[in-house]
Design a protein around this motif. Structure first.
Motif, PDB file in Angstrom:
ATOM      1  N   VAL A   1      -7.005   2.492  -8.020  1.00 36.77           N
ATOM      2  CA  VAL A   1      -6.076   2.406  -6.880  1.00 36.77           C
ATOM      3  C   VAL A   1      -6.608   3.733  -6.068  1.00 36.77           C
ATOM      4  CG1 VAL A   1      -3.886   2.873  -5.933  1.00 36.77           C
ATOM      5  CG2 VAL A   1      -4.118   1.215  -7.753  1.00 36.77           C
ATOM      6  N   LEU A   2      -6.889   4.692  -6.605  1.00 33.94           N
ATOM      7  CA  LEU A   2      -7.768   5.922  -5.867  1.00 33.94           C
ATOM      8  C   LEU A   2      -8.832   5.489  -5.317  1.00 33.94           C
ATOM      9  CD1 LEU A   2      -7.304   8.760  -5.265  1.00 33.94           C
ATOM     10  CD2 LEU A   2      -8.191   9.411  -7.400  1.00 33.94           C
TER      11      LEU A   2
ATOM     12  N   ARG B   1      -9.829   2.638  -4.511  1.00 33.08           N
ATOM     13  CA  ARG B   1      -9.823   1.759  -3.242  1.00 33.08           C
ATOM     14  C   ARG B   1      -8.917   2.623  -1.784  1.00 33.08           C
ATOM     15  NH1 ARG B   1      -7.391  -2.064  -6.882  1.00 33.08           N
ATOM     16  NH2 ARG B   1      -5.301  -1.306  -6.087  1.00 33.08           N
ATOM     17  N   SER B   2      -8.299   3.502  -2.163  1.00 29.71           N
ATOM     18  CA  SER B   2      -7.563   4.140  -1.238  1.00 29.71           C
ATOM     19  C   SER B   2      -8.377   5.403  -0.347  1.00 29.71           C
ATOM     20  CB  SER B   2      -6.120   4.717  -1.793  1.00 29.71           C
ATOM     21  OG  SER B   2      -5.358   3.937  -2.579  1.00 29.71           O
TER      22      SER B   2
ATOM     23  N   ALA C   1       1.942   2.072  -3.613  1.00 32.37           N
ATOM     24  CA  ALA C   1       0.739   2.687  -4.170  1.00 32.37           C
ATOM     25  C   ALA C   1       0.390   4.018  -3.957  1.00 32.37           C
ATOM     26  CB  ALA C   1      -0.602   1.825  -3.948  1.00 32.37           C
ATOM     27  N   ASP C   2       0.492   4.496  -2.227  1.00 38.58           N
ATOM     28  CA  ASP C   2       0.361   5.714  -2.112  1.00 38.58           C
ATOM     29  C   ASP C   2       1.802   6.603  -2.577  1.00 38.58           C
ATOM     30  OD1 ASP C   2      -1.751   5.123  -0.542  1.00 38.58           O
ATOM     31  OD2 ASP C   2      -0.554   5.187   1.463  1.00 38.58           O
TER      32      ASP C   2
ATOM     33  N   PRO D   1       0.875  -1.278  -0.016  1.00 38.06           N
ATOM     34  CA  PRO D   1      -0.057  -0.046   0.010  1.00 38.06           C
ATOM     35  C   PRO D   1       0.951   1.569  -0.035  1.00 38.06           C
ATOM     36  CG  PRO D   1      -0.934  -1.606   1.496  1.00 38.06           C
ATOM     37  CD  PRO D   1       0.478  -1.997   0.995  1.00 38.06           C
TER      38      PRO D   1
END
Length: 114
Positions: free
Chosen positions: A109-110, A112-113, A12-13, A9
Motif C-alpha cells: 500500500v505504501l 502504491r500511495s 488505507a491512508d 483510499p
C-alpha cells in the motif's frame, strides 16, 4: 476488512498513519526489528512456547529494552493497533509476534500511495 482490500483510499491512508505513528518511536521500531528474528534476540531457552509460533513474552521484551513493564505493554499495544504485531496469551503471559502478512500488505500500500 481484509488486509488487501481497503474500503477506500482514505481507509488505507488512515491505516498507514497509524503505522507511521507506531514506528515513529525508536524503541517500538527496534522491537519490531528484534521480533523479525526472535531466536537471535531473545532467550529462546527460557521461553514457555516457541517464539516463532506464539511470539516473544512481554517480560523478555521488557528485559531487553530495560523499560518498565507498563511502558513496554503500551508500546506493544501501539504496534498491535497498527497491525504490525499479534498477541497470544500463554497462561498469564502475553507473547507478541510480527504479523508478516499485514506488514507485506502495508509495504505494498505504501508503494502504491507515495
Amino acid at each position: 476488512m481484509a488486509h488487501d482490500d481497503p474500503r477506500s483510499p482514505a481507509d488505507a491512508d488512515e491505516q498507514l498513519l497509524e503505522v507511521f505513528k507506531a514506528l515513529a518511536n525508536p524503541v517500538r521500531l527496534q522491537v519490531l526489528r528484534w521480533l523479525r528474528e526472535p531466536g537471535r534476540h531473545f532467550p529462546v531457552e527460557e521461553a514457555l512456547a516457541d517464539p516463532r509460533e506464539v511470539g516473544v513474552c512481554v517480560s523478555h521484551i521488557q528485559a531487553k529494552t530495560g523499560l518498565a513493564q507498563s511502558t513496554v505493554s503500551a508500546y506493544m499495544a501501539a504496534l498491535q493497533r497498527a497491525g504490525l504485531v499479534r498477541s497470544t496469551r500463554v497462561g498469564k503471559w502475553t507473547h507478541y509476534r510480527r504479523d508478516e502478512d499485514r506488514i507485506a500488505w502495508l509495504v505494498e500500500v505504501l508503494g502504491r500511495s507515495l
